[in-house]
Design a protein around this motif. Sequence first.
Motif, PDB file in Angstrom:
ATOM      1  N   LEU A  25       0.825  -1.211   0.000  1.00  0.00           N
ATOM      2  CA  LEU A  25       0.000   0.000   0.000  1.00  0.00           C
ATOM      3  C   LEU A  25       0.858   1.259   0.000  1.00  0.00           C
ATOM      4  N   LEU A  26       1.952   1.223   0.744  1.00  0.00           N
ATOM      5  CA  LEU A  26       2.890   2.357   0.746  1.00  0.00           C
ATOM      6  C   LEU A  26       3.452   2.596  -0.651  1.00  0.00           C
ATOM      7  N   LYS A  27       3.699   1.516  -1.361  1.00  0.00           N
ATOM      8  CA  LYS A  27       4.248   1.609  -2.725  1.00  0.00           C
ATOM      9  C   LYS A  27       3.259   2.287  -3.682  1.00  0.00           C
ATOM     10  N   LEU A  28       1.940   2.085  -3.453  1.00  0.00           N
ATOM     11  CA  LEU A  28       0.919   2.640  -4.335  1.00  0.00           C
ATOM     12  C   LEU A  28       0.536   4.081  -3.987  1.00  0.00           C
ATOM     13  N   ALA A  29       0.863   4.516  -2.792  1.00  0.00           N
ATOM     14  CA  ALA A  29       0.449   5.856  -2.349  1.00  0.00           C
ATOM     15  C   ALA A  29       1.119   6.957  -3.178  1.00  0.00           C
ATOM     16  N   CYS A  30       0.317   7.980  -3.532  1.00  0.00           N
ATOM     17  CA  CYS A  30       0.886   9.071  -4.333  1.00  0.00           C
ATOM     18  C   CYS A  30       1.321  10.224  -3.418  1.00  0.00           C
ATOM     19  N   MET A  31       2.298   9.918  -2.577  1.00  0.00           N
ATOM     20  CA  MET A  31       2.903  10.914  -1.684  1.00  0.00           C
ATOM     21  C   MET A  31       4.229  10.348  -1.184  1.00  0.00           C
ATOM     22  N   ASP A  32       5.020  11.191  -0.561  1.00  0.00           N
ATOM     23  CA  ASP A  32       6.273  10.738   0.044  1.00  0.00           C
ATOM     24  C   ASP A  32       5.914   9.972   1.322  1.00  0.00           C
ATOM     25  N   THR A  33       6.225   8.671   1.353  1.00  0.00           N
ATOM     26  CA  THR A  33       5.788   7.816   2.467  1.00  0.00           C
ATOM     27  C   THR A  33       6.883   7.574   3.502  1.00  0.00           C
ATOM     28  N   TYR A  34       7.976   8.326   3.418  1.00  0.00           N
ATOM     29  CA  TYR A  34       9.114   8.055   4.308  1.00  0.00           C
ATOM     30  C   TYR A  34       8.720   8.163   5.788  1.00  0.00           C
ATOM     31  N   VAL A  35       8.046   9.250   6.153  1.00  0.00           N
ATOM     32  CA  VAL A  35       7.704   9.483   7.566  1.00  0.00           C
ATOM     33  C   VAL A  35       6.677   8.460   8.045  1.00  0.00           C
ATOM     34  N   ILE A  36       5.643   8.215   7.219  1.00  0.00           N
ATOM     35  CA  ILE A  36       4.612   7.241   7.602  1.00  0.00           C
ATOM     36  C   ILE A  36       5.228   5.850   7.739  1.00  0.00           C
ATOM     37  N   ASN A  37       6.122   5.480   6.810  1.00  0.00           N
ATOM     38  CA  ASN A  37       6.793   4.176   6.905  1.00  0.00           C
ATOM     39  C   ASN A  37       7.608   4.073   8.184  1.00  0.00           C
ATOM     40  N   LEU A  38       8.263   5.181   8.546  1.00  0.00           N
ATOM     41  CA  LEU A  38       9.065   5.217   9.773  1.00  0.00           C
ATOM     42  C   LEU A  38       8.185   4.945  10.989  1.00  0.00           C
ATOM     43  N   LEU A  39       6.994   5.563  10.994  1.00  0.00           N
ATOM     44  CA  LEU A  39       6.053   5.369  12.101  1.00  0.00           C
ATOM     45  C   LEU A  39       5.500   3.951  12.113  1.00  0.00           C
ATOM     46  N   LEU A  40       5.180   3.415  10.926  1.00  0.00           N
ATOM     47  CA  LEU A  40       4.663   2.045  10.819  1.00  0.00           C
ATOM     48  C   LEU A  40       5.703   1.033  11.279  1.00  0.00           C
ATOM     49  N   VAL A  41       6.949   1.249  10.844  1.00  0.00           N
ATOM     50  CA  VAL A  41       8.046   0.344  11.217  1.00  0.00           C
ATOM     51  C   VAL A  41       8.321   0.428  12.719  1.00  0.00           C
TER      52      VAL A  41
END
Length: 295
Positions: free
Chosen positions: A182-198
Motif C-alpha cells: 500500500l505504501l508503494k501505491l500511495a501518491c505521496m512521500d511515504t518516508y515518515v509514515i513508513n518510519l512510524l509504521l516500522v
Amino acid sequence: MVMNNSVTEFILFGLTQDAEKQKMIFGIFLFLYLLTLLGNFLIVVTIKTSHTLGSPMYFFLFYLSFADACFSTTTTPRLIVDALSQKKTISYHECMTQVFAVHFFGCMEVFVLILMAFDRYVAICKPLQYTTIISRRVCGVLVILAWVGSCVHSSVQIMLTLKLPFCGPNVIDHYLCDLQPLLKLACMDTYVINLLLVSNSGAICMVSFMLLLISYVVILYSLRNHSACTSHFIVVVIFFGPCIFMYTRPPTTFPVDKLVAVFYTIGTPFLNPLIYTLRNAEVKNAMKKLWCSKL
C-alpha cells in the motif's frame, strides 16, 4: 485525515497468475485452512469443557487457538476464493478492514505467545511461587492487557494507513492488503509514515522476539528434556522471522514478500495446534475423553 477517493478498489495479484498453479493453490490452501480451523476449534472446545485443563497454560492456549483461527480467517479465505476468480478485486474499505484485522489478531498472537512463555518460565524456574505469581486473576488481567495492546497497535496502523492517498495504480502484487504494498501505491512521500509504521510493527516484532528468545534460552537451560520446548521455539522462529523481515525495513517490496507472508499468516496458525496438542499428552487425553463421551 488526508485521503483521495479516486481509488475505490484494489486488484490483488495473488500468489501467482498461472492458471494451473492457481488450481493447486486453491486445493492446498483450502485443505490447510480447514485443518487450521478444525485443529484450533478442537483445542478451544476441549479446554472450555474439560475439567482437567484448568491450569494457566491452557487458559493462554485457549486464547492462542482463538487468535490463530481468526488470524488465518483474515487472509486465507480470500486467497482461496481469488485462486478461482477472474476478478480479483477488493474494495478500499475491505482492504482497510483487512489491514486492521491482520494486525489485531497477529499482535494478539504475539502477546499470547509471550504470556505462555512467561507462564512456562515461572513454572520451571520459580515452581514454589508459581500459584502466587500466576493466579487466575492475574491471567485474566494479562489477557485483557493483550486485547487492549492489540487494539492500540492495530488502531495506530490503520490510522496511518488511512492517511495514504491513492490516486494512480491500484494493483497490489500480493494476496492480501498489507502495509508495504500500500505504501508503494500511495501518491505521496511515504518516508515518515513508513518510519512510524516500522517503529510500531517492527518494534513489537523485535522486542517480542527478543523476550521470547531470552525466556526459551533460560527454560532450555533449566530443562533436561529439550524436545518439547524446541518445537515451540521453531514455531516462534517461523512466525517472527518473516514478520521481522516484512516490518523492519524501508518502504520497498520484493517478489518474495508474498511467499514470506504465507509463513506467518497461514503456516503458524496451522502448526500451532499440532505443536501444542500432538506433543501434549494431557490435551490429547482430554480430547479423547470429551469426544468419546460425545460420540
